[in-house]
Structures are given as C-alpha cells and as structure tokens.
Motif scaffolding. Structure first.
Motif, PDB file in Angstrom:
ATOM      1  N   ASP A 232       0.684  -1.083  -0.005  1.00  0.00           N
ATOM      2  CA  ASP A 232      -0.592   0.459   0.079  1.00  0.00           C
ATOM      3  C   ASP A 232       0.733   1.497  -0.088  1.00  0.00           C
ATOM      4  N   ALA A 234       2.831   4.548  -1.784  1.00  0.00           N
ATOM      5  CA  ALA A 234       1.598   4.894  -3.156  1.00  0.00           C
ATOM      6  C   ALA A 234       2.557   4.849  -4.050  1.00  0.00           C
ATOM      7  N   ILE A 235       2.230   4.002  -5.892  1.00  0.00           N
ATOM      8  CA  ILE A 235       2.611   4.034  -6.761  1.00  0.00           C
ATOM      9  C   ILE A 235       2.172   4.271  -7.119  1.00  0.00           C
ATOM     10  N   ASN A 236       2.504   5.315  -8.330  1.00  0.00           N
ATOM     11  CA  ASN A 236       2.140   5.638  -9.926  1.00  0.00           C
ATOM     12  C   ASN A 236       2.684   5.806 -10.905  1.00  0.00           C
ATOM     13  N   ASN A 239       6.282   5.764 -11.082  1.00  0.00           N
ATOM     14  CA  ASN A 239       7.050   4.679 -10.546  1.00  0.00           C
ATOM     15  C   ASN A 239       7.705   3.231 -11.080  1.00  0.00           C
ATOM     16  N   ASN A 255       8.502  -1.980  -8.765  1.00  0.00           N
ATOM     17  CA  ASN A 255       7.692  -1.422  -8.782  1.00  0.00           C
ATOM     18  C   ASN A 255       6.990  -1.483  -9.898  1.00  0.00           C
ATOM     19  N   ILE A 258      -0.132  -0.874 -10.584  1.00  0.00           N
ATOM     20  CA  ILE A 258      -1.289  -0.413  -9.708  1.00  0.00           C
ATOM     21  C   ILE A 258      -2.353  -1.079 -10.430  1.00  0.00           C
ATOM     22  N   THR A 260      -5.844   0.095 -10.246  1.00  0.00           N
ATOM     23  CA  THR A 260      -6.821   1.522 -10.172  1.00  0.00           C
ATOM     24  C   THR A 260      -8.019   1.335 -11.243  1.00  0.00           C
ATOM     25  N   SER A 264      -4.523   6.576 -11.142  1.00  0.00           N
ATOM     26  CA  SER A 264      -4.062   6.903 -10.377  1.00  0.00           C
ATOM     27  C   SER A 264      -3.633   5.894  -9.202  1.00  0.00           C
ATOM     28  N   TYR A 265      -2.845   6.325  -7.744  1.00  0.00           N
ATOM     29  CA  TYR A 265      -2.630   5.141  -7.000  1.00  0.00           C
ATOM     30  C   TYR A 265      -3.828   5.292  -6.274  1.00  0.00           C
ATOM     31  N   GLN A 266      -4.159   4.134  -5.766  1.00  0.00           N
ATOM     32  CA  GLN A 266      -6.177   3.622  -5.031  1.00  0.00           C
ATOM     33  C   GLN A 266      -5.770   2.481  -3.903  1.00  0.00           C
ATOM     34  N   GLY A 269      -0.316  -1.153  -4.924  1.00  0.00           N
ATOM     35  CA  GLY A 269       1.164  -1.340  -5.570  1.00  0.00           C
ATOM     36  C   GLY A 269       1.748  -3.112  -5.453  1.00  0.00           C
TER      37      GLY A 269
END
Length: 518
Positions: A232, A234-236, A239, A255, A258, A260, A264-266, A269
């Motif tokens: 968890d 944050a990976i966007n 990344n 990495n 994700i 999502t 975007s990050y939810q 990851g």
C-alpha cells in the motif's frame, strides 16, 4: 475693561488648546510613558540536539529508519525518459507491418514516456520494467541519475513474461542497490517505494507489504509469470521500474503496476520480487536473453474439493493436471493428479507460485519436488529442460478445415442461440471469456453432448491463449463435461473462486492439448 477681559480669555483658550494638542501628540508618538509595573525578560530555552538520538529512535520503531533508508537508497534509483513514435501509441491498421509501417509514420511526431530504474552494478547496469522502454526508437532512452547527470542508455535485453528489462549506461563507480532476499519477506513488514511518479523525481513513499504471490493478469504474454508483492506504499505512473526496499535498505522488489480504476494510486501497488528480478537480470547480462527451465506440466491451484479428495489436511499445493510426454516431470516419474507441495523445501500453494519457483532455475538445473500421491508424501528430483521458443509451444492449437482469413470480422456482440429440443444442437456464449460453445447431441444418448468451440473472439484472453474454433472440449479443470450446464458450472465456480480455467481440447487429428485461462 471688557475688551481686556476678552483678550485674556482668548489667550487662555489658545494656551489650553496648545497644551491639549501637545498631550495628544505625546500619546500618539509613544513618548509619553507611565511606569505601570516592573517587567522581567525571560529567555526561551532552545535545544541544539534532539531528545532522542537516531539510534534510540530506530530501536523504538522501524519507521524511524525511513530517512536513513531514503538517503542511502535514493542515489541508486534513476529517472528514465523513453522516446517513442506516435504510431506506437495508436492501434495499427490491419495488414500494417510492425517494422516499417506506413510511409507517413516516419513523419509523425514523437512523444516521451517516463519511468524509473534501479542501478544494480557500479559499472552501469540498470534494472527496469519492459513496458518502460519496449517501444523506444533508436538512441531514444535517456537516464538521469539522482545527482542530475544524464546518460544515453542501450537495451541489453528484455523479458516480456516478467515485464523486466536491463539497460546499460557508460559510467563507473555508481552507487548500486543492495539486493535483498524476497523469499524472507512477510505480510505486514514496512517497505518504501522510491521512484519518479508524475515526473516528480526521487519521490519516497512508505507502506507495508499487503500480500504476497499476487496474480493480477496485467502482463500481456503467453508465458507470463505473475507472483507480485502487493503493497500500500503509494505507487503511481512513473514509479514503474523503481525500487521497493525493506527497513534494512535492501531492494526486495521492482515496482511494476497499480490496481486502479482512475489511472492513479488507489491503495494497491505491485512489485516483481527481487529474487526473480535478479535471476532475470543475470541471465540477460550473461546471455542477452532469459534461460528458463521447463518442468513440463499443466497445473492449477489446489481447491477445497481437490484437497478433500486427495486426503490433504489443509488446502495447499499445486495440482498436476497433465504432464508433457517425455518432458522433465514425466521422465522423473511425476504423474497426473500428483500434488506438488514444495520446491526445494519451499512450500507452494498457488500455481503462479510454482511458476515463479521454477523460473528461478535454468535448463539442466535439478530441483527437488515434494509430492503428495495416494495420501503419502514423497520426494523426487527433476532435471529441468530448456523452454522452447513460443512458436514451437503453440503447435497444439486446434487445426481447422477453413482459412482463418475467410472468417470475416467478428461481431461486437453475439446473440445466444437457444437450442431446439428436437434439433440436438445447443449453443451458449460466454462473452466475458471471449468464446461461444456449440453442443451436438450424441447418437447414443440425446442427453449427452459433444462440445465444440464455435466462435472465439479475436484479441480475447481465450484467443491469446490459443483457443480456436472447431476444437472439442472434453474436460474443464480436470472434470469431464458433457453438457452446457456442466460447462457453465465449471466456469462459474472458477470465476467465483478466482481460480484459473484449464480446458482439455481435442483437435480434428485426435490429439489433446491443454489451455489455461486466467
């Protein structure tokens, strides 16, 4: 007399006015002071050193080492820009060549994609994701270090099945990452994700390991291996290819993706485990390609019903549906219906876990399998064989008696054709899987049917896995099927329980092939 009194009165009024004016001026300028009370000035104490030292804080909680980790690991994470043609961003038209294409393509504008990478050797080898650099034009990959130096990078090799790639830059004495042992990772451990999301360079986020051995169906390759670390942190976007590190500052994952619905990050990851990533990188650096051992089996994860029938005390292991004739497993005595519990002493409970463990070895390597057979546990040594090119692997695709190009375009939606009770023909479409099945009643028993793939949607998961029209479905997940109801039950159970679907399909030449979906 009266005149004199008036003059004196006027002078008095003027003097009174001047006095009042002077008093008011003193008040406004702050020069009129009153000693109301004695005031003492107290100094504010200011500490020049923290109450707790870094060493003391680190003993209290692992999170207090985050700043040390960030300072140590960030220099080994790089920013990657990849120049690609606009044509690689759009869907190619039918008949268009992969290399060459339309005359005007060479004049289309180019665009840049961004990602991250991890320096794994001091002389400039960088590990990243394949999708970060796969569409790069010649000399189109640029790497920026944490100290802002930039280099042109060349691709050493790629592995689409794990979404990994290795780059090389001409540099020396770089700070490379320390590779950790991802097999020792446990759910709940603190981790940091370091990369360049949204072009924001050298970004560090923290979280925990949410789950292990996740398969999320994001790698578009027939031989994909997905056994991701879920976190968890944050990976966007951007990344991808960056570092996932533990509280010892060791790289334990690359990495990659994700989960999502917004882009975007939810909260979810996924990272390729470092042990698998390091093996892939070593193969690419040494051979220019990945050397992967082949066990030669068709598999699926053990379910509650499978475990109960086999007499297992817990739901664990991977079921062998079938073995390749003269394959590595068959030569070692592995049989259909065996359940693999461990590989070299390491337990496996999902089919993707077994794939990951076997992928760690090269052809001619020997692995020890712990197998459950006839309610007994036994061990057998298997010498892995070399995985052949994908063209050779797909020779079991059912052959049809018609030209595939004559099929015409696929309809966007299919209508279910209800069977006539007297016709002996039924048909059902499984839109979510990308195919329809036609059932033909057998002459011996009108309630039993031969089941055939009637239509397979081009580009669907079924199509990509090799299913084609005309093949006869004899088994699903190891169970014989004779009616569309039985087919629907097997498919529904698999989708509901998030299990893979394995079809046994007989071609017109009488040969059997196994095809696994999801």
């Amino acid at each position: 007399m009266k005149i004199r009194d008036k003059i004196l009165s006027g002078i008095l009024l003027v003097l009174i006015g001047v006095l009042l004016g002077m008093i008011l001026m003193f008040f406004r300028q702050g020069t009129f002071s009153f000693d109301l009370a004695e005031v003492k000035v107290t100094e504010v104490n200011r500490s020049e050193s923290p109450i707790w030292t870094d060493d003391e804080l680190e003993k209290i909680d692992d999170r207090f080492v985050f700043k040390t980790i960030a300072k140590t690991v960030t220099p080994s994470v790089v920013y990657i820009e990849t120049l690609i043609n606009a044509r690689d961003r759009r869907e190619m038209s039918p008949g268009e060549e992969e290399d060459g294409g339309n005359f005007w393509d060479r004049y289309l504008p180019r665009t840049r994609t961004v990602g991250s990478g991890v320096i794994i050797t001091a002389d400039g080898y960088i590990l990243t994701n394949n999708h970060v650099i796969e569409s790069a034009v010649r000399d189109g990959i640029n790497v920026t270090l944490d100290d802002k130096r930039t280099f042109d990078a060349r691709v050493v090799g790629r592995d689409p099945s794990t979404d990994l790639a290795v780059l090389k830059i001409d540099a020396e004495n770089l700070q490379n990452a320390v590779i950790g042992n991802s097999d020792r990772l446990e759910v709940g451990e603190w981790v940091l994700a370091i990369g360049n999301p949204f072009r924001l360079r050298s970004t560090v986020t923290a979280g925990i390991v949410s789950a292990l051995s996740r398969e999320v169906q994001i790698i578009d390759d027939l031989r994909r291996i997905e056994s991701f670390i879920q976190t968890d942190a944050a990976i966007n976007r951007g990344n991808s290819g960056g570092a996932l590190v533990n509280t010892s500052g060791e790289l334990i994952g690359i990495n990659t993706a994700i989960a999502t619905q917004t882009g975007s990050y939810q909260g979810y990851g996924f990272a390729v485990p470092s042990n698998l990533a390091l093996k892939i990188a070593r193969d690419i650096i040494e051979f220019g390609e990945v050397k992967r051992g082949l066990l030669g089996v068709t598999i699926e994860s053990v379910t509650a019903s499978t475990a109960r029938r086999a007499g297992l005390n817990e739901i664990s292991g991977v079921l062998i549906i079938d073995t390749v004739e003269d394959g590595a497993a068959a030569k070692a005595g592995v049989q259909s219906s065996d359940i693999i519990l461990k590989v070299n002493g390491v337990a496996v409970s999902e089919s993707n876990q077994l794939q990951e463990k076997v992928a760690m070895f090269r052809p001619d390597d020997q692995v020890t399998l712990t197998i459950w057979r006839d309610r007994e546990e036994l061990e057998t040594d298997v010498v892995l064989e070399e995985m052949q090119p994908i063209v050779q692997e797909t020779q079991t695709i059912p052959e049809n008696n018609f030209d595939e190009e004559q099929l015409g375009p696929e309809p966007e939606m299919w209508e279910e054709i209800p069977g006539d009770e007297n016709s002996g023909i039924e048909q059902q479409s499984f839109r979510e899987l990308g195919f329809s099945i036609r059932a033909l009643a057998t002459p011996e028993d009108p309630d039993r049917f031969n089941l055939y793939l009637h239509r397979v949607q081009r580009g669907s998961e079924a199509w990509n896995r090799g299913l084609r029209e005309g093949g006869e479905i004899t088994e699903i997940n190891g169970n014989r099927v004779h009616t569309l109801d039985e087919v629907e039950k097997e498919i529904t159970d698999s989708l509901k329980n998030h299990r893979s679907l394995t079809f046994k399909i007989r071609t017109g030449q009488g040969t059997d092939g196994y095809y696994q979906l999801f």
